[in-house]
Design a protein around this motif. Structure first.
Motif, PDB file in Angstrom:
ATOM      1  N   ARG B 110       0.841  -1.198   0.000  1.00  0.00           N
ATOM      2  CA  ARG B 110       0.000   0.000   0.000  1.00  0.00           C
ATOM      3  C   ARG B 110       0.876   1.248   0.000  1.00  0.00           C
ATOM      4  NH1 ARG B 110      -4.047  -0.456   4.882  1.00  0.00           N
ATOM      5  NH2 ARG B 110      -2.105  -0.880   5.971  1.00  0.00           N
ATOM      6  N   ARG B 111       0.274   2.328  -0.437  1.00  0.00           N
ATOM      7  CA  ARG B 111       0.912   3.627  -0.290  1.00  0.00           C
ATOM      8  C   ARG B 111      -0.146   4.594   0.199  1.00  0.00           C
ATOM      9  NH1 ARG B 111       3.312   5.234  -5.505  1.00  0.00           N
ATOM     10  NH2 ARG B 111       5.095   3.949  -4.973  1.00  0.00           N
ATOM     11  N   PHE B 112       0.078   5.201   1.324  1.00  0.00           N
ATOM     12  CA  PHE B 112      -0.910   6.087   1.960  1.00  0.00           C
ATOM     13  C   PHE B 112      -2.274   5.413   2.056  1.00  0.00           C
ATOM     14  CE2 PHE B 112       1.887   8.981  -0.602  1.00  0.00           C
ATOM     15  CZ  PHE B 112       2.721   9.299   0.465  1.00  0.00           C
ATOM     16  N   GLY B 113      -2.286   4.145   2.433  1.00  0.00           N
ATOM     17  CA  GLY B 113      -3.550   3.444   2.607  1.00  0.00           C
ATOM     18  C   GLY B 113      -4.184   2.982   1.314  1.00  0.00           C
ATOM     19  N   ARG B 114      -3.563   3.333   0.196  1.00  0.00           N
ATOM     20  CA  ARG B 114      -4.148   2.937  -1.081  1.00  0.00           C
ATOM     21  C   ARG B 114      -3.453   1.659  -1.559  1.00  0.00           C
ATOM     22  NH1 ARG B 114      -3.237   3.188  -6.484  1.00  0.00           N
ATOM     23  NH2 ARG B 114      -4.850   4.078  -7.833  1.00  0.00           N
ATOM     24  N   ILE B 115      -4.270   0.680  -1.931  1.00  0.00           N
ATOM     25  CA  ILE B 115      -3.690  -0.587  -2.382  1.00  0.00           C
ATOM     26  C   ILE B 115      -3.031  -0.395  -3.742  1.00  0.00           C
ATOM     27  CG2 ILE B 115      -4.240  -2.915  -3.151  1.00  0.00           C
ATOM     28  CD1 ILE B 115      -6.534  -2.871  -1.103  1.00  0.00           C
ATOM     29  N   ARG B 116      -1.798  -0.847  -3.849  1.00  0.00           N
ATOM     30  CA  ARG B 116      -1.095  -0.714  -5.139  1.00  0.00           C
ATOM     31  C   ARG B 116      -1.290  -2.000  -5.926  1.00  0.00           C
ATOM     32  NH1 ARG B 116       4.374  -0.243  -3.217  1.00  0.00           N
ATOM     33  NH2 ARG B 116       5.079   0.242  -5.302  1.00  0.00           N
ATOM     34  N   TRP B 117      -2.297  -1.975  -6.776  1.00  0.00           N
ATOM     35  CA  TRP B 117      -2.684  -3.200  -7.494  1.00  0.00           C
ATOM     36  C   TRP B 117      -1.573  -3.737  -8.363  1.00  0.00           C
ATOM     37  CZ3 TRP B 117      -6.910  -6.141  -6.823  1.00  0.00           C
ATOM     38  CH2 TRP B 117      -7.928  -5.602  -6.048  1.00  0.00           C
ATOM     39  N   LYS B 118      -0.888  -2.829  -9.039  1.00  0.00           N
ATOM     40  CA  LYS B 118       0.167  -3.275  -9.954  1.00  0.00           C
ATOM     41  C   LYS B 118       1.242  -4.018  -9.192  1.00  0.00           C
ATOM     42  CE  LYS B 118       1.044  -0.966 -14.279  1.00  0.00           C
ATOM     43  NZ  LYS B 118       1.314   0.337 -14.889  1.00  0.00           N
ATOM     44  N   ALA B 119       1.683  -3.392  -8.091  1.00  0.00           N
ATOM     45  CA  ALA B 119       2.745  -4.003  -7.296  1.00  0.00           C
ATOM     46  C   ALA B 119       2.272  -5.338  -6.737  1.00  0.00           C
ATOM     47  CB  ALA B 119       3.145  -3.065  -6.162  1.00  0.00           C
ATOM     48  N   MET B 120       0.992  -5.384  -6.364  1.00  0.00           N
ATOM     49  CA  MET B 120       0.448  -6.611  -5.788  1.00  0.00           C
ATOM     50  C   MET B 120       0.429  -7.745  -6.811  1.00  0.00           C
ATOM     51  SD  MET B 120      -2.933  -7.068  -3.565  1.00  0.00           S
ATOM     52  CE  MET B 120      -4.260  -7.225  -4.701  1.00  0.00           C
ATOM     53  N   ASN B 121      -0.065  -7.430  -8.011  1.00  0.00           N
ATOM     54  CA  ASN B 121      -0.098  -8.457  -9.049  1.00  0.00           C
ATOM     55  C   ASN B 121       1.306  -8.933  -9.393  1.00  0.00           C
ATOM     56  OD1 ASN B 121      -2.856  -8.284  -9.147  1.00  0.00           O
ATOM     57  ND2 ASN B 121      -2.873  -6.807 -10.833  1.00  0.00           N
ATOM     58  N   GLU B 122       2.216  -7.973  -9.432  1.00  0.00           N
ATOM     59  CA  GLU B 122       3.599  -8.293  -9.766  1.00  0.00           C
ATOM     60  C   GLU B 122       4.182  -9.249  -8.714  1.00  0.00           C
ATOM     61  OE1 GLU B 122       6.422  -8.894 -11.859  1.00  0.00           O
ATOM     62  OE2 GLU B 122       4.856  -7.572 -12.646  1.00  0.00           O
ATOM     63  N   GLU B 123       3.930  -8.923  -7.451  1.00  0.00           N
ATOM     64  CA  GLU B 123       4.480  -9.727  -6.368  1.00  0.00           C
ATOM     65  C   GLU B 123       3.898 -11.141  -6.395  1.00  0.00           C
ATOM     66  OE1 GLU B 123       4.411  -7.563  -2.687  1.00  0.00           O
ATOM     67  OE2 GLU B 123       4.767  -9.404  -1.539  1.00  0.00           O
ATOM     68  N   ALA B 124       2.588 -11.222  -6.641  1.00  0.00           N
ATOM     69  CA  ALA B 124       1.938 -12.527  -6.684  1.00  0.00           C
ATOM     70  C   ALA B 124       2.487 -13.358  -7.833  1.00  0.00           C
ATOM     71  CB  ALA B 124       0.430 -12.349  -6.837  1.00  0.00           C
ATOM     72  N   ARG B 125       2.658 -12.709  -8.967  1.00  0.00           N
ATOM     73  CA  ARG B 125       3.152 -13.416 -10.145  1.00  0.00           C
ATOM     74  C   ARG B 125       4.550 -13.962  -9.871  1.00  0.00           C
ATOM     75  NH1 ARG B 125       2.727  -9.377 -13.766  1.00  0.00           N
ATOM     76  NH2 ARG B 125       0.487  -9.624 -13.782  1.00  0.00           N
TER      77      ARG B 125
END
Lengths: 325, 502
Positions: B110-125
């Protein structure tokens, strides 16, 4: 599904959008004066309160629950506001925060009962519905007209937008709620937890998500939205009355479902709810433009639409199951 | 394999539930970089041990050490924080969320409470690819993938949280062969990464295929810990079942098993169901008792359910009295004279609140249709007749069946089916949980029914029972019918060898 550019979960939203455009186009062809930005803006003006409740309801339904108390909470809000301002002489600056807090805590209370006593949301919010509606008539059996200058200003102010059109202050509030809710649903942990609970509550618990807190917050948020919708409704009607917003909970649920949110929870978009509200509004507009039709036709058309959308969802989800097998 | 420091040590674990000592003095060790199979029949204490380890139940006594430090997890969540994750057979994830969310929810970048979808998908992948060699679209909802993939995602979630100890509780039960292979290659990879893996399964072949070490529990006690390579299959089975091999030939021979059972009541030819039982042939002669042996989860019940139409066979055919026939539903099976006493007496058979009489006549009434009600007098006659014949105690047809003992409830259930005069009676664990006297009575009853010409398919976990009353024994292993032993060839050793396989 990669062959299709459209993702399956977007189909209901696309269907709602297409339908909205279709109806608007049909209305524009059939009636003179229909094709204008102001007609669309009027949809917002007339349905600002519905949009606000529906946004709150979206979270509830996404989590797999239901909130039947929203219409009554709106009525109670209008009644309480009117009584406090007109009869007790309290200033709006005190009354509005008070009714908002009241709606929120009522929602939180219902959420807590639902979660900690494991009672179906249907029953708990049904009780809340009767309670709030009954309380209205404890305050007064008759409608109370509001003449407070602040409320009158809020009701009558036209916010001009380029092109000579206008919206009301309520619309700005509603759109702000919508934007905040979209953020909340898709970009915060709270929002994702709502989806997770709707997908599988037990799993959400095992995954270590704060299920209890989130459920209480969901109903608190819905209570807040109802109270805020009540305030906006008060601006719109300039009165408090125990029979205001009668049956609105069902219109709200219909709007959410037409907007593509699955009643079983876990699937849907806040933006879809916006489309659902607009669809309901535009159908109403068409019927009033038609002139000869009674307003009950709105209900009939909404009924048919609701049925179609539920069938569409069923079709989409059952196709998914077959693919898994 | 040299002795290393164990990663996890559970010592002298005791756990009692009201009326049951589920674990008594169990020791258990897990080594890093090893796959450790925990084996035991039903009630051996496997799941209790796992639940103690993961903080579902507190142990009454004993100590758990992880990397030398004493730990006391109070919930699965706490255990997870400590580095002990469990993946269950039924995947506990949210099918409506994307794969990436399922792996990372609760710990999203997250950044400032906002979920960073791109980073999340990247990490999961990255996580799926590096740790599990799995390349899938992580933005798609989890529910659109097969159970096998969902399990791998659950493993990925566990790995991401902590991953010192990974517990896989019957992960392969709903997977097909290829999917099991995929899971195993992931398990081997994780073993190389130094993870300690606890693997629970009922499939012996899988244990020998993938595990390094085996711990056997029986009746809440530790029977032994062995390196897999040093433990022959037969020895494993005998440890699990709890009978020494030398106890062999001591069973009393029932009457001679000579008849050739030429006239088949039911023949299944190549009947199977994907993901449940592999195709098998089985014929049951008139008046013959066919026993079905095998470990729990070997496919015994599944096979019986196919014969009864409770699950629909997706291949093969049935022959009854020389004619091809279809059995697609229990309804059809009942019409053709097949009766099925299920192993879940409580949930699938007995209706607690109804009286003994009402329970007894239920199936007959159903087969006649509800509009042609049996007269009260007829009902009472029938109930009395069967209460006498089966020696149901107390002999009062009007008391609620829930007040009867387990054995007598079982007899009521039996009476219900006998009343329909089935040609083939399928009994799934008819003697489970009932006392010895009642067991013997039920066995006697089965033998006498067979003498009168009824065909019986008898399923039981108790090998003695199967050996004693069967004319022929079909052995199931890993959802396959692996062997059929008849007449003089029936011996404990042969059956046990067939159960163990390999």
């Amino acid at each position: 599904m990669a062959r299709f550019a459209i993702k399956k979960q977007h189909v209901p939203i696309i269907a709602s959008t297409a339908l909205l455009i279709l109806i608007f186009a049909a209305g524009s062809l059939r009636y003179t004066g229909f094709f204008s930005l102001q007609v669309l803006l009027n949809l917002l003006i007339d349905n600002a309160f519905l949009l606000i409740v529906a946004v709150g309801m979206t979270f509830v339904i996404l989590s797999g629950g239901i909130d039947l108390s929203v219409g009554s909470v709106i009525a109670l809000t209008t009644m309480l506001s009117a009584a406090l301002i007109e009869q007790a002489g309290w200033p709006p600056a005190v009354v509005i925060p008070l009714v908002l807090a009241l709606g929120t805590s009522m929602g939180a209370g219902m959420g807590a009962i639902i979660h900690y006593y494991r009672i179906q949301p249907f029953i708990v919010t049904l009780a809340g519905m009767f309670l709030a509606r009954g309380l209205c008539f404890v305050i007064s059996i008759n409608a109370i007209t509001i003449k407070d200058p602040f409320y009158v200003t809020m009701a009558q102010t036209r916010v001009p937008i380029p092109g000579g059109n206008f919206i009301s202050i309520s619309v700005i509030i509603a759109l702000a709620v919508l934007a905040a809710a979209i953020w909340l649903a898709h970009f915060t942990r709270f929002g994702r937890c709502v989806y997770a609970i709707g997908g599988n509550e037990y799993s959400a618990l095992l995954m270590g998500l704060p299920v209890g807190r989130t459920k209480v917050l969901i109903y608190a948020f819905s209570g807040f939205c109802s109270a805020l919708a009540g305030v906006v409704f008060t601006f719109y009607m300039l009165s408090g009355y125990g029979l205001h917003a009668l049956g609105l909970e069902l219109d709200t649920i219909a709007a959410v479902v037409i907007g593509g949110t699955l009643l079983t929870g876990g699937v849907g978009y806040v933006f879809g709810t916006f489309l659902g509200v607009m669809l309901q509004g535009i159908i109403q507009t068409i019927i009033s433009f038609e002139g000869t039709l009674s307003s009950w036709w709105t209900k009939i058309v909404i009924g048919v639409l609701l049925l179609l959308f539920i069938l569409l969802q069923r079709l989409l989800s059952s196709r998914g199951e077959v693919r898994e097998a | 394999m040299q002795e290393r420091e164990p990663l996890l040590v559970m010592s002298d674990i005791h756990k009692a539930f009201p009326g049951v000592q589920a674990l008594s003095g169990v020791h258990f060790r897990l080594f890093p970089g090893e796959i450790h199979a925990l084996m035991g029949e039903n009630g051996a204490g496997k799941s209790t041990l796992i639940k103690v380890l993961t903080g579902v139940y507190p142990a009454d006594r004993g100590e758990i050490r992880l990397e030398g430090r004493v730990i006391q997890p109070h919930s699965p969540l706490e255990a997870q924080m400590l580095g002990i994750s469990t993946v269950y057979q039924e995947v506990n994830l949210c099918p409506n969320l994307s794969v990436a969310e399922n792996i990372l929810i609760g710990r999203e970048p997250r950044r400032f409470g906002r979920i960073r979808w791109k980073a999340m998908n990247e990490e999961a992948r990255r996580l799926l690819e590096e740790r599990l060699h799995l390349r899938i679209d992580v933005t798609r909802p989890l529910g659109s993938y097969s159970v096998a993939i969902q399990q791998l995602v659950a493993i990925a979630r566990a790995l991401n949280i902590s991953a010192k100890v990974l517990i896989l509780d019957e992960p392969t039960s709903s997977l097909d062969r290829g999917e099991v292979e995929q899971l195993f290659s992931v398990m081997r990879k994780l073993r190389e990464d130094g993870l300690a893996i606890l693997f629970v399964t009922h499939f012996l072949d899988q244990v020998y295929e993938v595990s390094d070490r085996i711990t056997v529990l029986r009746n809440g006690r530790l029977i032994g810990e062995h390196l897999t390579e040093n433990l022959p299959r037969l020895e494993l089975v005998s440890q699990m079942i709890g009978k020494e091999l030398k106890e062999l030939e001591e069973l009393p021979k029932e009457e001679s098993r000579v008849a050739d059972w030429a006239e088949k009541t039911l023949e299944a030819v190549g009947v199977g169901r994907k993901g449940s039982v592999e195709p098998f042939d089985l014929g049951i002669g008139k008046g013959e008792i066919v026993g079905m042996a095998g470990l729990l989860g070997s496919g015994r019940t599944e096979a019986a359910r196919l014969l009864f139409g409770a699950d629909r066979a997706d291949q093969g055919r049935f022959v009854m009295s020389g004619e091809d026939t279809v059995i697609h539903s229990p309804r059809q099976a009942i019409d053709k004279g097949i009766a099925f006493c299920s192993e879940n007496r409580k949930t699938e058979g007995i209706i607690d609140e109804l009286s003994v009489r009402e329970n007894i006549i239920a199936a007959l009434q159903a087969s006649q249709g509800w509009f042609r009600a049996l007269s009260r007098k007829r009902q009472e006659e029938l109930a009395d007749e069967y209460i006498r014949a089966l020696n149901i105690y107390p002999p009062n047809p009007e008391i609620p069946v829930k007040n009867l003992s387990g054995g007598n409830q079982q007899k009521v259930l039996l009476a219900r089916w006998l009343l329909t005069h089935p040609k083939l009676l399928i009994l799934d664990e008819p003697t489970r949980g009932i006392d010895v006297g009642a067991k013997a009575e039920i066995q006697k009853l089965i033998l006498s029914l067979a003498r009168e010409g009824m065909s019986v398919l008898f399923i039981s976990s108790e090998l003695e029972e199967v050996l004693r009353i069967s004319h022929r024994i079909a052995v199931m292993r890993d959802r396959r019918k692996v062997s059929e032993i008849a007449g003089e060839d029936i011996s404990r050793e042969r059956v046990m060898k067939a159960i163990a396989g390999g």
